[in-house]
Design an enzyme around this catalytic site. Structure first.
Site, short mmCIF file in Angstrom:
data_model
loop_
_atom_site.label_atom_id
_atom_site.label_comp_id
_atom_site.label_asym_id
_atom_site.label_seq_id
_atom_site.Cartn_x
_atom_site.Cartn_y
_atom_site.Cartn_z
N HIS A 73 0.83 -1.31 -0.11
CA HIS A 73 -0.03 -0.33 0.18
C HIS A 73 0.75 1.27 -0.09
CE1 HIS A 73 0.52 -0.69 4.47
NE2 HIS A 73 0.36 0.69 4.65
N CYS A 158 -32.27 1.63 -6.55
CA CYS A 158 -33.01 1.30 -5.55
C CYS A 158 -34.60 1.65 -5.83
CB CYS A 158 -32.78 1.91 -4.40
SG CYS A 158 -32.84 3.67 -4.47
#
Length: 185
Positions: A73, A158
């Protein structure tokens, strides 16, 4: 000439499938694209899809260190010319705004140099996007140097209609290219 190196963070939104188009467009334009994903993002799109399009490994696990002499990272963050998180869920936005680094996307975001351009493209339900907590987190990210690629108003997955749909791929690419061009000035 060095190919600009872009980190693309993908979080768990239904619009995660659009990361394939974004990765493909950026790769076609000659950018080196390293994709970072949250674990839940892999439930919407597979890492193999993004690896096939980017021609590079996809990073999922902060603790998976393939090279003992490198911290993945940190190395990814050091190489970045730009970080873009698209789609950025309320969860990921909240983590970064509050210094929580518990997945590859939020951990790399925390490790990116403060001067590196950082873009966030929210994608979520209208009420989640408008929620005062989410807006506070977005405003804080803007205060610390992130730029928001605002979501579109559309019919959402949705069934609600409103602001919250991921910006178009064209708009995201344009925002990336504007930031990279500003680095050259």
């Amino acid at each position: 000439m060095k190919r600009p190196h872009i980190l693309l963070g993908v979080s768990a939104s239904i619009s995660a499938y659009k990361a394939a188009d974004l990765t493909n467009e950026l790769t076609k334009k000659g950018y080196a694209v390293d994709v970072l994903m949250t674990r839940n993002a892999t439930k919407f799109i597979t890492p193999l899809t993004l690896q096939s399009l980017s021609k590079r490994p996809v990073y999922l696990d902060v603790m998976a260190e393939s090279q003992p002499n490198l911290i993945t990272h940190i190395e990814l963050a050091k190489k970045a010319d730009l970080l873009v998180i698209a789609p950025a869920t309320a969860n990921t936005i909240g983590k970064i705004a509050n210094g929580i680094a518990d997945d590859m996307v939020s951990t790399v975001a925390m490790a990116v140099h403060p001067g590196t351009p950082k873009l966030v493209a929210p994608a979520m339900n209208t009420y989640m996007y408008q929620n005062p907590v989410n807006q506070k987190n977005l405003n804080y990210l803007k205060e610390i140097g992130y730029k928001e690629i605002e979501p579109r108003e559309a019919m959402l997955a949705c069934g609600d209609f409103g602001r919250g749909a991921l910006a178009t791929i064209e708009d995201i690419v344009a925002a990336i290219e504007n930031e990279l061009a500003a680095l050259e000035d």
